[in-house]
Design an enzyme around this catalytic site. Structure first.
Site, short mmCIF file in Angstrom:
data_model
loop_
_atom_site.label_atom_id
_atom_site.label_comp_id
_atom_site.label_asym_id
_atom_site.label_seq_id
_atom_site.Cartn_x
_atom_site.Cartn_y
_atom_site.Cartn_z
N TYR A 181 -7.01 28.91 -18.78
CA TYR A 181 -8.12 28.61 -19.68
C TYR A 181 -9.45 28.94 -19.03
CZ TYR A 181 -9.62 24.39 -17.18
OH TYR A 181 -10.12 23.53 -16.24
N LYS B 280 -6.98 29.02 -12.74
CA LYS B 280 -7.51 28.06 -13.73
C LYS B 280 -6.40 27.77 -14.74
CE LYS B 280 -11.98 26.93 -15.84
NZ LYS B 280 -12.15 25.60 -15.25
N LEU C 53 -10.89 26.19 -6.95
CA LEU C 53 -11.23 27.18 -7.97
C LEU C 53 -12.55 27.81 -7.55
CD1 LEU C 53 -10.42 28.25 -10.84
CD2 LEU C 53 -12.29 26.80 -11.65
#
Ligand code: PDD
Length: 288
Positions: free
Chosen positions: A32, A146, A202
């Site tokens: 996402y 992600k 991330l």
């Protein structure tokens, strides 16, 4: 009327139906992105869409839509929904198939869903800073993806919420990795430190934008691991994410950061970041 994207189409929100055996729903088998919208324009849209492609590749999915197709779909969606300040959320799953852990057979189409939401900038947090806690990083070893699987993040964020705090700073042993939904920057003697972009975090688009801005404006920026002790001894701490922008952290586990007020380097980072938003998306209204 509110519209959403389902696969390649823009349709009314309540017409959109996802099968109970969608792999996103059953396994969290998908990826996402969240993109900020200012003045109806996606901020760092390209970078987010490139990361979506790269996250998909890392889980063995070749995205069924090109970046140009996605950009065009989301721009239309933003217009149709009349979004000025807000977000676009999108997710792509490995599609619908009878439940089986192994990938579905070739030919099963991915499911793409996207929607918009009005979301004002967090003016109060940006101005005054937020409280945070420390929490153990119990996530898997591919935090660079992600992924829709966010249980480790959610449990940490809930712990923060129950403590009346905005964010949980995650640590693996003594090393601080990132926030439950943000990257972390500590500032010591005028230098900004953040965890290296490897499999433990991330690589946030906000983080990447900030790194470029620091380098272009002579603010020392160092990617280096730091410990909980370093965090607690920092002069300033800042949180970076699409929705939080550059938010000062003024308390960790009940202890003030520095003098307990947002510091001068964080203020500078906020100014540089806002200038970059305005460069890409146009002048921002004072309170939105
Ligand atoms: N979260 N680290 C984690 C674990 C995140 O979930 C996020 C973003 C970031 C910052 O990434 P970026 O700057 O690209 O937004 C770092 C988004 C906003 C979310 O899940 O809602």
């Amino acid at each position: 009327m509110e519209y959403v994207v389902l696969n390649g189409e823009i349709i009314e929100r309540y017409q959109a139906k996802i099968d109970v055996e969608d792999r996103g729903y059953q396994f969290g088998d998908g990826v996402y992105e969240v993109i900020r919208v200012y003045n109806g324009i996606m901020f760092t849209g390209r970078e987010h869409l490139e990361r979506l492609v790269s996250s998909a590749e890392k889980i063995g999915m070749k995205l069924g839509w090109t970046i140009e197709e996605l950009e065009s779909l989301f721009n239309t969606l933003i217009k149709k929904n009349g979004i000025g300040t807000g977000i676009v959320y999108m997710q792509v799953t490995r599609g619908t198939s009878p439940r089986n852990h192994a990938f579905p057979p070739a030919g099963v189409s991915q499911t793409l869903v996207a929607y918009t939401r009005d979301m004002q900038r967090p003016m109060n947090n940006l101005a005054n800073g937020v409280k945070t806690i420390l929490a153990e990083d119990i996530r898997w070893l591919r935090c660079d993806i992600k992924s829709l699987n966010l249980l480790g993040n959610i449990l940490a964020k809930q712990k923060a919420a129950e403590a009346g705090c905005y964010e949980a700073f995650l640590h693996r042993g003594e090393t601080i990795t990132e926030g439950s939904s943000s990257n972390i920057f500590i500032i010591k003697d005028g230098t900004v430190y953040t965890h290296p972009a490897n499999n433990f975090i991330l690589n946030g688009i906000t983080r990447q934008t900030l790194e470029k801005l620091c380098k272009a404006n002579g603010v020392p920026f160092v990617e280096k691991e730091f410990t909980t002790a370093d965090l607690l001894a920092a002069d300033e701490i800042a949180i970076g994410s699409t929705t939080s922008e550059i938010t000062p952290a003024v308390e960790v586990d009940g202890q003030p950061v520095g003098n307990g007020e947002p510091g001068p380097v964080t203020r500078k980072l906020q100014t540089l970041f806002q200038q970059e938003i305005e460069r890409q998306c146009g002048t921002l209204a004072v309170n939105s």
